[in-house]
Design a protein around this motif. Sequence first.
Motif, mmCIF file in Angstrom:
data_model
loop_
_atom_site.group_PDB
_atom_site.id
_atom_site.type_symbol
_atom_site.label_atom_id
_atom_site.label_comp_id
_atom_site.label_asym_id
_atom_site.label_seq_id
_atom_site.Cartn_x
_atom_site.Cartn_y
_atom_site.Cartn_z
ATOM 1 N N GLU A 211 132.565 -7.758 13.694
ATOM 2 C CA GLU A 211 133.690 -6.935 14.264
ATOM 3 C C GLU A 211 134.393 -7.438 15.451
ATOM 4 O OE1 GLU A 211 133.835 -2.257 13.633
ATOM 5 O OE2 GLU A 211 131.732 -2.886 13.825
ATOM 6 N N ALA A 212 133.262 -7.950 16.370
ATOM 7 C CA ALA A 212 133.678 -8.539 17.598
ATOM 8 C C ALA A 212 134.215 -9.746 17.225
ATOM 9 C CB ALA A 212 132.607 -8.455 18.587
ATOM 10 N N ALA A 213 133.629 -10.713 16.733
ATOM 11 C CA ALA A 213 133.863 -12.184 16.442
ATOM 12 C C ALA A 213 135.032 -12.267 15.961
ATOM 13 C CB ALA A 213 132.663 -12.835 15.848
ATOM 14 N N LEU B 182 140.458 -13.484 15.443
ATOM 15 C CA LEU B 182 141.300 -14.215 14.481
ATOM 16 C C LEU B 182 142.262 -13.483 13.893
ATOM 17 C CD1 LEU B 182 138.060 -16.062 13.041
ATOM 18 C CD2 LEU B 182 139.749 -16.932 14.615
ATOM 19 N N GLY B 183 142.333 -11.963 14.128
ATOM 20 C CA GLY B 183 143.090 -11.072 13.654
ATOM 21 C C GLY B 183 142.477 -10.491 12.210
ATOM 22 N N PHE C 128 136.038 -19.699 8.982
ATOM 23 C CA PHE C 128 137.259 -18.799 8.947
ATOM 24 C C PHE C 128 138.382 -19.396 9.541
ATOM 25 C CE2 PHE C 128 133.534 -15.636 8.937
ATOM 26 C CZ PHE C 128 134.129 -14.832 8.084
ATOM 27 N N ARG C 129 139.613 -19.468 8.721
ATOM 28 C CA ARG C 129 140.765 -20.135 9.130
ATOM 29 C C ARG C 129 141.452 -19.467 10.486
ATOM 30 N NH1 ARG C 129 143.809 -19.968 4.499
ATOM 31 N NH2 ARG C 129 142.421 -21.741 3.940
ATOM 32 N N ALA C 130 141.582 -20.095 11.347
ATOM 33 C CA ALA C 130 142.568 -19.680 12.477
ATOM 34 C C ALA C 130 143.616 -20.211 12.284
ATOM 35 C CB ALA C 130 141.640 -20.419 13.904
ATOM 36 N N PHE D 32 137.699 -16.706 19.273
ATOM 37 C CA PHE D 32 136.140 -16.290 18.289
ATOM 38 C C PHE D 32 135.246 -16.638 19.160
ATOM 39 C CE2 PHE D 32 133.510 -18.869 15.696
ATOM 40 C CZ PHE D 32 132.949 -17.917 14.895
ATOM 41 N N TYR D 33 135.118 -17.962 19.459
ATOM 42 C CA TYR D 33 133.709 -18.406 20.102
ATOM 43 C C TYR D 33 133.419 -17.527 21.321
ATOM 44 C CZ TYR D 33 130.787 -21.946 22.318
ATOM 45 O OH TYR D 33 129.840 -22.310 23.272
#
Length: 127
Positions: A22-24, A28-29, A70-72, A81-82
Amino acid sequence: MSIFDHVSLKTTRLEETQRFYEAALAPLGIFKRLSIERAEGGVAGFGRERVEFFMVGVQGSDPSPIHLAFRARDCKEVEGFYAAALAAGGTDNGAPSIRPKYHEAYYAAFVVDPAGNNVEAVFQGPA
């Protein structure tokens, strides 16, 4: 467009792993769109417009770790994300940077989630 309709990840630590994603994935939307409680283990579903990533709670021994990318949509999302993944309990496995061993526009970051999976956010475009 992805070649997959959806991907499922099994975990014996659904609550902890779900909180991590949920946080990570928020930078990334990608948001949680589904949550189902079941006696044998719950299910959580994540996606942008629709659910494409499922997390399934299982009992017994921990499943073998996998790699998820996951595609950013840009470099800032990779960085977000990081930071969010580390703050949510992930372990550093490669800070955001260009990865020339893949190609000159491969910008990615890697973390290990609470279940031991290698999770990546990647933007493959001009920085």
